[in-house]
Design an enzyme around this catalytic site. Structure first.
Site, PDB file in Angstrom:
ATOM      1  CG  PHE A   1       0.581   2.386  -3.591  1.00  0.00           C
ATOM      2  CD1 PHE A   1      -0.022   2.902  -4.363  1.00  0.00           C
ATOM      3  CD2 PHE A   1       1.199   1.334  -3.309  1.00  0.00           C
ATOM      4  CE1 PHE A   1      -1.047   2.226  -5.281  1.00  0.00           C
ATOM      5  CE2 PHE A   1       0.491   0.384  -3.663  1.00  0.00           C
ATOM      6  CZ  PHE A   1      -0.246   0.507  -5.114  1.00  0.00           C
ATOM      7  CD  GLU A   2       0.016  10.558  -2.258  1.00  0.00           C
ATOM      8  OE1 GLU A   2       1.004  11.602  -1.271  1.00  0.00           O
ATOM      9  OE2 GLU A   2      -0.567  10.408  -3.033  1.00  0.00           O
ATOM     10  CB  THR A   3       1.212   6.092   2.057  1.00  0.00           C
ATOM     11  OG1 THR A   3       1.111   4.740   1.339  1.00  0.00           O
ATOM     12  CG2 THR A   3      -0.010   6.608   2.227  1.00  0.00           C
TER      13      THR A   3
END
Length: 257
Positions: free
Chosen positions: A50-52
């Site tokens: 995920f981008e986080t």
């Protein structure tokens, strides 16, 4: 459609596109259901990130946002935006990466708009914007798109160009400096669209059960080739059981419809 919903059909259809050993960049919602279903059904070696910055989490429960603490549980690496985007832009991993995106608009070449409707300076509707979508469309090996099938969404010209597909046709990604990638399919609530190898234009690949090619053309804001279409295989009993019982038993994303 008596024993499954369109949301379940879309999730399983996307899951079937994910291969074992691939690295799947996704957000929450249906894209996460697809990635988790693929890992549980036929691709146990696929890695979700995920981008986080959560890479390969256990996902014991469905996270509702990319900042949800449940998304970080049991992750192989719990880093940040920098590490996530560095992974996406790694040229050695690029061909193995799969991105799953949503959008407000898509055109015949798979270019996406997730920024605004109407004039950019005075929009009729302003959306959250690119986030990591432009990076996904630029760097990953294959991109899948989720979108509701309506003429206002399948458009001849985007109101705003957020994420690259095949730009304006064959060879244009290469001329723009992209070494690989591009959309492989658009999955809607009515059909699965793919892209012609030569022209890079969208064509109708599969119709959802109960939907005809003519209906799909009527819901699309540009002319498409419907001659290659067949009916989409519905989810199997095993696929539905895993999606409902293992992936989202609380129906946080599947809902009750």
């Amino acid at each position: 459609m008596n024993n499954y919903t369109y949301r379940e059909l879309m999730a399983i259809t996307a899951a079937r596109e994910i291969h074992d050993g691939e690295i799947v960049f996704c957000g929450t919602g249906i894209s996460l259901l697809a990635a988790m279903a693929a890992r549980c059904i036929h691709a146990p070696g696929c890695i979700i990130f995920f981008e986080t910055g959560a890479i390969d989490p256990d996902l014991k429960e469905i996270p509702l946002t990319v900042a949800d603490s449940r998304l970080m549980y049991g992750s192989s690496l719990n880093a940040g935006l920098g590490e996530a985007f560095a992974t996406m832009q790694n040229p050695f991993l690029g061909p193995r990466l799969v991105g799953i995106l949503g959008a407000a608009q898509v055109d015949r070449y798979g270019n996406l708009n997730s920024t605004c409707l109407g004039d950019y300076k005075k929009p009729d509707v302003r959306f959250p914007g690119s986030g990591g979508a432009c990076d996904v469309g630029s760097f990953v090996g294959r991109t899948m798109v989720f979108i509701k099938h309506e003429r206002r969404r399948f458009v001849g010209e985007l109101d705003y160009f957020t994420t690259p597909g095949y730009f304006n046709g064959p060879g244009e990604r290469e001329r723009q400096g992209y070494s690989h990638g591009g959309p492989v399919c658009v999955i809607s609530d009515k059909a699965v669209m793919r892209f012609d190898e030569k022209t890079k234009e969208m064509f109708l690949y599969r119709c959802c059960p109960g939907t005809t090619p003519g209906e799909i053309q009527d819901c699309t804001g540009f002319s498409i080739d419907i001659t290659q279409s067949e009916e989409l295989d519905p989810p199997t009993a095993e696929e539905l059981d895993i999606l409902r019982r293992v992936v989202d038993p609380q129906r946080l994303i599947l809902g009750t419809d």
